[in-house]
Design a protein around this motif. Structure first.
Motif, PDB file in Angstrom:
ATOM      1  N   GLY A   1      -6.887 -28.205 -33.039  1.00  0.00           N
ATOM      2  CA  GLY A   1      -8.334 -28.200 -32.870  1.00  0.00           C
ATOM      3  C   GLY A   1      -8.765 -27.888 -31.459  1.00  0.00           C
ATOM      4  N   ALA A   2     -10.062 -28.089 -31.227  1.00  0.00           N
ATOM      5  CA  ALA A   2     -10.667 -27.679 -29.956  1.00  0.00           C
ATOM      6  C   ALA A   2     -10.986 -28.839 -29.028  1.00  0.00           C
ATOM      7  CB  ALA A   2     -11.940 -26.884 -30.251  1.00  0.00           C
ATOM      8  N   ARG A   3     -10.455 -30.013 -29.316  1.00  0.00           N
ATOM      9  CA  ARG A   3     -10.728 -31.174 -28.469  1.00  0.00           C
ATOM     10  C   ARG A   3      -9.436 -31.892 -28.157  1.00  0.00           C
ATOM     11  NH1 ARG A   3     -15.354 -33.829 -27.052  1.00  0.00           N
ATOM     12  NH2 ARG A   3     -14.905 -36.037 -27.037  1.00  0.00           N
ATOM     13  N   VAL A   4      -9.323 -32.381 -26.930  1.00  0.00           N
ATOM     14  CA  VAL A   4      -8.148 -33.136 -26.507  1.00  0.00           C
ATOM     15  C   VAL A   4      -8.240 -34.534 -27.110  1.00  0.00           C
ATOM     16  CG1 VAL A   4      -6.922 -34.033 -24.495  1.00  0.00           C
ATOM     17  CG2 VAL A   4      -7.995 -31.781 -24.390  1.00  0.00           C
ATOM     18  N   ASP A   5      -7.105 -35.069 -27.547  1.00  0.00           N
ATOM     19  CA  ASP A   5      -7.054 -36.393 -28.154  1.00  0.00           C
ATOM     20  C   ASP A   5      -7.557 -37.449 -27.175  1.00  0.00           C
ATOM     21  OD1 ASP A   5      -6.063 -38.480 -30.053  1.00  0.00           O
ATOM     22  OD2 ASP A   5      -4.689 -38.873 -28.385  1.00  0.00           O
ATOM     23  N   PRO A   6      -8.570 -38.255 -27.563  1.00  0.00           N
ATOM     24  CA  PRO A   6      -9.132 -39.242 -26.633  1.00  0.00           C
ATOM     25  C   PRO A   6      -8.140 -40.319 -26.204  1.00  0.00           C
ATOM     26  CG  PRO A   6     -10.170 -39.408 -28.813  1.00  0.00           C
ATOM     27  CD  PRO A   6      -9.270 -38.219 -28.842  1.00  0.00           C
TER      28      PRO A   6
ATOM     29  N   THR B   1      -4.966 -39.871 -25.687  1.00  0.00           N
ATOM     30  CA  THR B   1      -4.121 -39.241 -24.679  1.00  0.00           C
ATOM     31  C   THR B   1      -4.839 -39.195 -23.339  1.00  0.00           C
ATOM     32  OG1 THR B   1      -3.076 -37.891 -26.389  1.00  0.00           O
ATOM     33  CG2 THR B   1      -2.828 -37.146 -24.104  1.00  0.00           C
ATOM     34  N   VAL B   2      -6.111 -38.848 -23.361  1.00  0.00           N
ATOM     35  CA  VAL B   2      -6.901 -38.802 -22.127  1.00  0.00           C
ATOM     36  C   VAL B   2      -7.008 -40.198 -21.515  1.00  0.00           C
ATOM     37  CG1 VAL B   2      -9.156 -38.245 -21.121  1.00  0.00           C
ATOM     38  CG2 VAL B   2      -8.182 -36.773 -22.894  1.00  0.00           C
TER      39      VAL B   2
ATOM     40  N   ALA C   1      -4.883 -42.663 -21.855  1.00  0.00           N
ATOM     41  CA  ALA C   1      -3.569 -43.017 -21.309  1.00  0.00           C
ATOM     42  C   ALA C   1      -3.342 -42.340 -19.961  1.00  0.00           C
ATOM     43  CB  ALA C   1      -2.468 -42.641 -22.291  1.00  0.00           C
ATOM     44  N   LEU C   2      -3.754 -41.075 -19.847  1.00  0.00           N
ATOM     45  CA  LEU C   2      -3.635 -40.363 -18.576  1.00  0.00           C
ATOM     46  C   LEU C   2      -4.508 -41.024 -17.517  1.00  0.00           C
ATOM     47  CD1 LEU C   2      -2.590 -38.035 -16.865  1.00  0.00           C
ATOM     48  CD2 LEU C   2      -4.398 -36.597 -17.849  1.00  0.00           C
ATOM     49  N   GLN C   3      -5.742 -41.346 -17.870  1.00  0.00           N
ATOM     50  CA  GLN C   3      -6.637 -42.002 -16.922  1.00  0.00           C
ATOM     51  C   GLN C   3      -6.063 -43.344 -16.472  1.00  0.00           C
ATOM     52  OE1 GLN C   3      -9.076 -40.726 -15.379  1.00  0.00           O
ATOM     53  NE2 GLN C   3      -9.886 -42.513 -14.356  1.00  0.00           N
ATOM     54  N   ASN C   4      -5.422 -44.058 -17.362  1.00  0.00           N
ATOM     55  CA  ASN C   4      -4.809 -45.347 -17.041  1.00  0.00           C
ATOM     56  C   ASN C   4      -3.724 -45.188 -15.978  1.00  0.00           C
ATOM     57  OD1 ASN C   4      -3.500 -47.813 -16.948  1.00  0.00           O
ATOM     58  ND2 ASN C   4      -3.197 -47.977 -19.136  1.00  0.00           N
ATOM     59  N   ILE C   5      -2.835 -44.202 -16.133  1.00  0.00           N
ATOM     60  CA  ILE C   5      -1.765 -44.051 -15.147  1.00  0.00           C
ATOM     61  C   ILE C   5      -2.290 -43.525 -13.812  1.00  0.00           C
ATOM     62  CG2 ILE C   5       0.093 -43.889 -16.845  1.00  0.00           C
ATOM     63  CD1 ILE C   5       0.163 -40.879 -16.363  1.00  0.00           C
ATOM     64  N   VAL C   6      -3.402 -42.794 -13.865  1.00  0.00           N
ATOM     65  CA  VAL C   6      -4.042 -42.363 -12.618  1.00  0.00           C
ATOM     66  C   VAL C   6      -4.635 -43.574 -11.907  1.00  0.00           C
ATOM     67  CG1 VAL C   6      -5.985 -41.060 -11.648  1.00  0.00           C
ATOM     68  CG2 VAL C   6      -4.496 -39.992 -13.359  1.00  0.00           C
ATOM     69  N   GLU C   7      -5.387 -44.401 -12.648  1.00  0.00           N
ATOM     70  CA  GLU C   7      -6.028 -45.573 -12.056  1.00  0.00           C
ATOM     71  C   GLU C   7      -5.004 -46.563 -11.502  1.00  0.00           C
ATOM     72  OE1 GLU C   7      -8.535 -47.078 -15.173  1.00  0.00           O
ATOM     73  OE2 GLU C   7     -10.092 -45.567 -14.775  1.00  0.00           O
ATOM     74  N   ARG C   8      -3.844 -46.643 -12.111  1.00  0.00           N
ATOM     75  CA  ARG C   8      -2.799 -47.562 -11.659  1.00  0.00           C
ATOM     76  C   ARG C   8      -2.004 -46.986 -10.486  1.00  0.00           C
ATOM     77  NH1 ARG C   8       0.283 -49.334 -16.862  1.00  0.00           N
ATOM     78  NH2 ARG C   8       1.317 -50.694 -15.372  1.00  0.00           N
TER      79      ARG C   8
ATOM     80  N   LEU D   1     -16.614 -30.984 -18.503  1.00  0.00           N
ATOM     81  CA  LEU D   1     -15.483 -31.276 -19.388  1.00  0.00           C
ATOM     82  C   LEU D   1     -15.870 -32.185 -20.554  1.00  0.00           C
ATOM     83  CD1 LEU D   1     -12.842 -31.992 -16.588  1.00  0.00           C
ATOM     84  CD2 LEU D   1     -13.220 -29.843 -17.806  1.00  0.00           C
ATOM     85  N   THR D   2     -17.149 -32.487 -20.701  1.00  0.00           N
ATOM     86  CA  THR D   2     -17.600 -33.455 -21.692  1.00  0.00           C
ATOM     87  C   THR D   2     -17.270 -33.045 -23.116  1.00  0.00           C
ATOM     88  OG1 THR D   2     -19.402 -34.095 -20.216  1.00  0.00           O
ATOM     89  CG2 THR D   2     -19.585 -34.769 -22.531  1.00  0.00           C
ATOM     90  N   ASP D   3     -17.635 -31.846 -23.519  1.00  0.00           N
ATOM     91  CA  ASP D   3     -17.479 -31.467 -24.928  1.00  0.00           C
ATOM     92  C   ASP D   3     -16.030 -31.227 -25.346  1.00  0.00           C
ATOM     93  OD1 ASP D   3     -17.376 -29.061 -23.494  1.00  0.00           O
ATOM     94  OD2 ASP D   3     -18.215 -27.904 -25.162  1.00  0.00           O
ATOM     95  N   ILE D   4     -15.105 -31.197 -24.412  1.00  0.00           N
ATOM     96  CA  ILE D   4     -13.688 -31.042 -24.775  1.00  0.00           C
ATOM     97  C   ILE D   4     -12.926 -32.357 -24.650  1.00  0.00           C
ATOM     98  CG2 ILE D   4     -13.541 -28.571 -24.338  1.00  0.00           C
ATOM     99  CD1 ILE D   4     -12.416 -29.231 -21.569  1.00  0.00           C
ATOM    100  N   GLY D   5     -13.634 -33.435 -24.254  1.00  0.00           N
ATOM    101  CA  GLY D   5     -13.030 -34.755 -24.221  1.00  0.00           C
ATOM    102  C   GLY D   5     -12.310 -35.119 -22.942  1.00  0.00           C
ATOM    103  N   LEU D   6     -12.587 -34.396 -21.860  1.00  0.00           N
ATOM    104  CA  LEU D   6     -11.885 -34.663 -20.600  1.00  0.00           C
ATOM    105  C   LEU D   6     -12.800 -35.178 -19.491  1.00  0.00           C
ATOM    106  CD1 LEU D   6      -9.593 -31.510 -20.591  1.00  0.00           C
ATOM    107  CD2 LEU D   6      -8.864 -33.866 -20.934  1.00  0.00           C
ATOM    108  N   ALA D   7     -14.003 -35.575 -19.840  1.00  0.00           N
ATOM    109  CA  ALA D   7     -15.002 -35.936 -18.829  1.00  0.00           C
ATOM    110  C   ALA D   7     -14.602 -37.147 -17.983  1.00  0.00           C
ATOM    111  CB  ALA D   7     -16.352 -36.193 -19.489  1.00  0.00           C
ATOM    112  N   ILE D   8     -13.773 -38.052 -18.509  1.00  0.00           N
ATOM    113  CA  ILE D   8     -13.428 -39.238 -17.711  1.00  0.00           C
ATOM    114  C   ILE D   8     -12.459 -38.934 -16.580  1.00  0.00           C
ATOM    115  CG2 ILE D   8     -13.852 -40.809 -19.636  1.00  0.00           C
ATOM    116  CD1 ILE D   8     -10.785 -41.228 -19.777  1.00  0.00           C
ATOM    117  N   LEU D   9     -11.875 -37.738 -16.606  1.00  0.00           N
ATOM    118  CA  LEU D   9     -10.936 -37.380 -15.545  1.00  0.00           C
ATOM    119  C   LEU D   9     -11.691 -36.800 -14.364  1.00  0.00           C
ATOM    120  CD1 LEU D   9      -8.121 -35.712 -17.660  1.00  0.00           C
ATOM    121  CD2 LEU D   9      -8.246 -38.067 -16.843  1.00  0.00           C
TER     122      LEU D   9
END
Length: 141
Positions: free
Chosen positions: A19-24, A26-27, A29-36, A64-72
């Motif tokens: 599909g056209a959106r990144v799995d939330p 996964t995003v 989990a990535l944000q978690n390891i960045v924050e840590r 990056l909002t509509d593709i699910g990456l806005a929190i990065l």
């Protein structure tokens, strides 16, 4: 990454998704390891191929909002080359997408800096594929 000589190993990873959106999850989990503080995101490009084969590319400095990456939150360092992106674009199947991410292994920053200061250097860095590790662990049990 204020001192360019004091940097841990840097890797490029391509995460593919249906599909056209990144799995939330996964995003998150990535944000978690960045924050840590385990990794520092250095660059990101999103690429999708629709069912007709049309390519859409979104760079990290775009919305990056509509593709699910806005929190990065990343201040891109332009580490993903056009050649890297060409490979990803060509390999995507219709109806799929990918996040191309470059990150520093921040956890290893001090270790690699000390090794360089002592005259050492990383001469080989190999990631063992997940399925190989799973098979080896299963065989050992």
């Amino acid at each position: 990454m204020s001192d360019p000589l004091n940097i841990g190993p840097v890797e490029l990873v391509v995460l593919g998704f249906p599909g056209a959106r990144v799995d939330p999850d996964t995003v998150a989990a990535l944000q978690n390891i960045v924050e840590r503080g385990f990794v520092t995101l250095l660059d990101l490009v999103y690429i999708a191929k629709d069912l007709d084969g049309n390519i859409r590319q979104v760079d990290v400095d775009e919305d990056l909002t509509d593709i699910g990456l806005a929190i990065l939150s990343i201040e891109a360092k332009a580490l993903i080359s056009d050649e890297d992106l060409d490979v990803v674009r060509e390999s995507l199947e219709p109806g799929t997408s990918a996040a191309v991410i470059v990150y520093e292994q921040t956890w290893a920053r001090d270790f690699t800096t000390k090794a360089r200061a002592g005259g050492g250097e990383v001469v080989l860095h190999v990631q063992i594929p997940h399925d190989v590790v799973v098979a080896a662990v299963a065989a050992a049990l």
